[in-house]
Design an enzyme around this catalytic site. Structure first.
Site, PDB file in Angstrom:
ATOM      1  N   GLU A   1      -4.118  -3.808   9.328  1.00 20.98           N
ATOM      2  CA  GLU A   1      -4.551  -4.883   8.436  1.00 20.98           C
ATOM      3  C   GLU A   1      -5.972  -5.366   8.719  1.00 20.98           C
ATOM      4  O   GLU A   1      -6.678  -5.772   7.804  1.00 20.98           O
ATOM      5  CB  GLU A   1      -3.561  -6.056   8.504  1.00 20.98           C
ATOM      6  CG  GLU A   1      -2.153  -5.682   8.088  1.00 20.98           C
ATOM      7  CD  GLU A   1      -2.066  -5.153   6.658  1.00 20.98           C
ATOM      8  OE1 GLU A   1      -3.058  -5.264   5.904  1.00 20.98           O
ATOM      9  OE2 GLU A   1      -1.001  -4.610   6.307  1.00 20.98           O
TER      10      GLU A   1
ATOM     11  N   GLU B   1       0.787  -1.223   0.000  1.00 19.63           N
ATOM     12  CA  GLU B   1       0.000   0.000   0.000  1.00 19.63           C
ATOM     13  C   GLU B   1       0.820   1.275   0.000  1.00 19.63           C
ATOM     14  O   GLU B   1       0.415   2.283   0.598  1.00 19.63           O
ATOM     15  CB  GLU B   1      -0.936   0.015   1.207  1.00 19.63           C
ATOM     16  CG  GLU B   1      -0.261   0.126   2.574  1.00 19.63           C
ATOM     17  CD  GLU B   1       0.081  -1.195   3.228  1.00 19.63           C
ATOM     18  OE1 GLU B   1       0.305  -1.207   4.447  1.00 19.63           O
ATOM     19  OE2 GLU B   1       0.114  -2.224   2.523  1.00 19.63           O
TER      20      GLU B   1
ATOM     21  N   GLU C   1      -5.743  -2.515  -0.547  1.00 22.65           N
ATOM     22  CA  GLU C   1      -4.617  -1.568  -0.586  1.00 22.65           C
ATOM     23  C   GLU C   1      -5.106  -0.122  -0.615  1.00 22.65           C
ATOM     24  O   GLU C   1      -4.494   0.757   0.014  1.00 22.65           O
ATOM     25  CB  GLU C   1      -3.730  -1.849  -1.809  1.00 22.65           C
ATOM     26  CG  GLU C   1      -3.182  -3.269  -1.889  1.00 22.65           C
ATOM     27  CD  GLU C   1      -2.518  -3.734  -0.607  1.00 22.65           C
ATOM     28  OE1 GLU C   1      -1.820  -2.923   0.031  1.00 22.65           O
ATOM     29  OE2 GLU C   1      -2.705  -4.911  -0.239  1.00 22.65           O
TER      30      GLU C   1
END
Length: 884
Positions: free
Chosen positions: A366, A310, A344
């Protein structure tokens, strides 16, 4: 939600377990970086890079030392200037600690607190194929190998590309200049502001002195916003791009969106571009925060350890997960692209605007990105995909398979040693964190949850955050009945059975569904806060705990109640939904694996669902039966009967919906066809296997692509190799060497690994060792360990070549996965003893310290399952066969 995201789901106190050493690996805070001015020359001919960095520093406490991170770089000039003074100070001594990856510079004076410094360092490094830091990859152009470079810095590899304070809390701005060959493209987090020819007269720091001969240019980029070093990204190569844009619903600004790839595959990046443009306005509306950068690029590359990264404004992604044949309707690949890219893009807010203070809080990044990017947001863009069921099928089960062991860890892990952080990028940090957050969102309401998320992001704009622990382990709810009452008891669920830990009481949203005498259903949002409780329920009617399977826990009913719920769930007009059906299948087989219910009772449920035509239910059935085959792989009669049972379940679906895909069919039908054909062919259904082999034969004769749909290349190629000879094997190997798409390559790799001939088995292992790209080695390992004829040989090969493999993969994400994939499928006591002895034989397992106990426990669990359930399994299968 408060500013610090103080989430309390369980009644237990926050316990942060340290799984590593307690040494202080954090950098000193005597000085604080404010801004980096970075220049990097990339020499693709000599496979080297050289650069300079000037860092603006604020002195926090009096010091004569500057300590920062560096790894595998050669440092030359290193000087400090006090802002406002003319004199530059050079260090009286400097040292590099290669273990802690630090450089220490000692200066002849003391820099006083409050003063500002400029630190200048020149550096150089090698462009290798390590898949981390600043590394090089390759692509084919008309049979000629071409090189490109790219970065992968998360979690701690920015220090391999330039000297820096490589910790997520050290957020600064960055300015970048890239010097490169004139015929290449330079990319950075921010847009280009200028590009011009670069000659010796411009080379004030001597970057060209040892460069290869050729024409050079310099590309300068805009200053970045505040960001952590792990989000910095740059790349160089002969990239091409597709371009679109999106209009901000908040400001009305239009921003460019590009997807870059090598020239031979850029045409396959169209779908990635389309979905990126679709999702960015949705994120802005949900978070009520405008996308903060002037552009968003995605670079699709052939060589990458992770699936995607990302980097702010410059996402990088592996080709196999980002490219799609524009002529294919492949819904499975479309969903894979959406899941990864939306995940992402979620990080552009979660993780990039608001960043964890240290890797202990990885799950904060996450977990939210998984929930938002793989469920809540894509469900708004593609409501026809039934992504809530997809989330249950993938994330809840994956998390629980790891979390059901005593060797499990909390989602919040104290990891002071930055060198060992990679191993916590696992199903608990992603899937468990997202599953618990999904449970919370369902309990408080999704709208209220998203409003809290927006408040949290606004409170931490461009800052760092910490939080408190989510659940360690997870419970099972045991349900018994008496007239008009259900009795519920909670205990920790383990694959070896439950454990009555009186110190652990979870606050569990029960989501109790009941049906009255008129057939009207209601969901009661009851929370179990004690060890046990009882509730008034009409037990003559349908009831079900964990309605919709939103809870992160297992539910254990009596076998009769399981059956009654399954019969109701299988009805076309049932009040129970796909999530309920999935939960029943997953719970039943998890309980059977823990020896808390008979495996035969779990298998009986599958016969009840035989006429259901719901892909995600069949996906879970497929997973359950594949797990049994992988565990009983050395028991010939069990395997034969299980395959016969699989043919009984899946062949009718193949016969019903056939092999032909159409662009306008609903996604569930397309996915169900994939699942049914794969399972019927794996179960060696003669008619299905012959059909698949014949299609490949006709394709070879006519080159008619319609004979081999993208979705069915996996089972077609596997059937060709498994039931063919050397000629077929070599044909598939040629596809691995020169695939039309990255997904075709993965399908062909799986086929190469399914071979039965001993000589060809050796050929596959040799190919993996000597010719495969590094990123493909874990996939080879996964597929080889599915082949019962190869398992033992491949384990021996891994042990013999361990040192080479360890050196190649130890610094990235792959080493833990390799160990898990190679040893977890083993099932005997001798396997356990040999595996234990192998890892105790003086090997440094610190970089996969979490994985070794998980693997050993998994082998023991496999042994226990076989010992406790073989008789029950065989008895049920024999009786079932007689009734057919």
């Amino acid at each position: 939600m408060t500013r610090r995201m103080h989430i309390i789901i369980s009644g237990q106190s926050s316990l942060i377990t340290s799984l590593f050493t307690t040494m202080n690996y954090r950098l000193p805070t005597d000085v604080s970086p404010i801004h980096y001015d970075l220049t990097v020359l990339t020499d693709l001919t000599l496979h080297k890079f050289r650069g300079t960095v000037e860092v603006d520093l604020k002195v926090v406490t009096d010091t004569s030392k500057i300590i920062l991170n560096v790894a595998e770089l050669h440092l030359s000039d290193a000087s400090v200037t006090v802002v406002g003074e003319e004199k530059a100070f050079v260090p009286v001594s400097q040292s590099i600690d290669s273990i802690d990856q630090r450089a220490t510079f000692v200066y002849p004076c003391t820099f006083t607190a409050g003063s500002s410094l400029k630190l200048f360092i020149a550096f150089e490094g090698k462009l290798n194929e390590s898949l981390l830091g600043y590394y090089e990859g390759t692509w084919e152009d008309g049979g000629q190998k071409k090189f490109y470079t790219v970065t992968q810095f998360e979690p701690t590899a920015a220090r391999r590309a330039f000297p820096c304070w490589d910790e997520p809390s050290c957020k600064t701005t960055f300015e970048m200049s890239m010097v490169s060959a004139s015929d290449t493209v330079n990319l950075f987090n921010t847009p280009v502001i200028s590009e011009e020819q670069y000659e010796d007269a411009d080379d004030v720091h001597g970057l060209l002195r040892q460069a290869s001969i050729g024409d050079w240019k310099i590309t300068r980029f805009e200053r970045s916003p505040l960001m952590s070093t792990y989000l910095v990204a740059f790349a160089n190569g002969q990239f091409e791009y597709l371009e679109s844009s999106f209009k901000s619903p908040i400001s009305g600004k239009t921003r460019p969106i590009r997807v870059y790839a090598n020239p031979s595959s850029i045409h396959q990046a169209k779908y990635t571009l389309e979905v990126t443009a679709k999702v960015l306005p949705v994120y802005e509306q949900v978070f009520d925060i405008e996308y903060p950068l002037p552009k968003l690029d995605t670079l699709v590359i052939e060589d990458m350890d992770a699936y995607a990264m990302e980097n702010w404004g410059l996402i990088t992604g592996r080709a196999s997960h980002y490219l799609l044949d524009p002529n294919a309707s492949n819904i499975q690949q479309k969903q894979a692209i959406v899941n990864i890219q939306f995940h992402e893009v979620a990080h552009m807010w979660f993780g990039n605007i608001t960043t964890m203070e240290w890797w202990t809080y990885l799950y904060l990044n996450e977990g939210f990105a998984t929930l938002m990017g793989e469920l809540i947001i894509p469900d708004r863009v593609f409501p026809e995909w039934n992504l809530d069921a997809a989330f249950i099928a993938l994330h809840i089960n994956d998390a629980m398979l790891l979390d059901n062991k005593l060797s499990s860890h909390p989602v919040e892990v104290d990891c002071p040693d930055a060198n060992k952080i990679n191993q916590i990028f696992d199903a608990l940090s992603y899937s468990k964190a997202a599953s618990v957050l999904r449970m919370l969102a369902n309990h408080v309401g999704v709208d209220a949850f998203l409003k809290g998320v927006s408040v949290y992001l606004r409170a931490n704009l461009y800052g760092n955050s910490v939080t408190h622990d989510l659940w360690k382990g997870f419970p099972v709810i045991k349900v018994t009945e008496s007239e008009g009452i259900i009795h519920i008891v909670q205990a920790r669920f383990l694959q070896k059975g439950t454990i009555d830990d009186t110190n652990t009481i979870w606050n569990i949203p029960l989501n109790l569904l009941t049906v009255d005498s008129d057939g009207k259903s209601s969901i009661h949002k009851v929370v179990l806060k004690e060890r046990s409780s009882s509730y008034a329920v009409n037990t003559e009617q349908l009831f079900k705990l964990n309605a919709g399977t939103f809870g992160y826990y297992r539910v254990m009913y009596t076998p009769e109640r399981f059956r009654r719920i399954a019969i109701e769930a299988a009805k076309a007009n049932s009040v129970l939904n796909t999530g309920d059906r999935l939960g029943l299948v997953q719970d039943a087989f998890a309980l059977a694996g823990a020896q808390l219910m008979n495996l035969s009772d779990a298998l009986e449920l599958l016969t009840i669902f035989k006429d259901v035509r719901d892909y995600y239910v069949w996906s879970s059935i497929s997973t359950a039966l594949s797990n049994l085959i992988n565990i009983w792989w050395e028991h010939a009669e069990v395997i034969d009967l299980l395959n016969e049972f699989r043919r009984f379940l899946f062949k009718p679906i193949v016969s019903e919906i056939g092999y032909t895909y159409s662009a306008d069919e609903d996604p569930d039908t397309s996915l169900l066809r994939n699942c049914a054909v794969i399972n019927a062919s794996q179960a060696k259904d003669e008619e299905v296997v012959n059909e698949l082999r014949q299609r490949f034969k006709q394709y070879q004769a006519t080159r008619d692509n319609s004979l081999i749909p993208e979705e069915l290349k996996g089972p077609i190629y596997t059937s060709v190799v498994e039931f063919g000879g050397e000629e077929e094997y070599l044909a598939i190997k040629r596809i691995v060497d020169d695939p039309k798409t990255p997904t075709e390559k993965l399908a062909a790799i799986g086929a190469m690994c399914s071979v039965a001939d001993r000589q060809l088995i050796t050929s596959t292992i040799h190919y993996m060792t000597t010719e495969a790209r590094d990123q493909d080695v874990p996939h080879f390992a996964l597929e080889l360990m599915k082949n019962p004829k190869i398992k033992r040989e491949f384990v021996a090969h891994f042990k013999e070549n361990y040192n080479v493999l360890y050196e190649k993969f130890k610094d990235g994400f792959s080493i833990s996965g390799l160990v898990q994939r190679v040893f977890s499928p083993l099932t005997s006591k001798k396997d356990w003893e040999d595996t234990k002895a192998f890892f105790e034989d003086g090997r440094d397992t610190s970089r996969y310290a979490l994985t070794v106990p998980q693997v050993l426990v998994t082998i023991q669990e496999n042994m226990a399952y076989i010992e406790s359930s073989t008789d029950d399994l065989l008895s049920w299968l024999r009786i079932w066969k007689k009734t057919q």
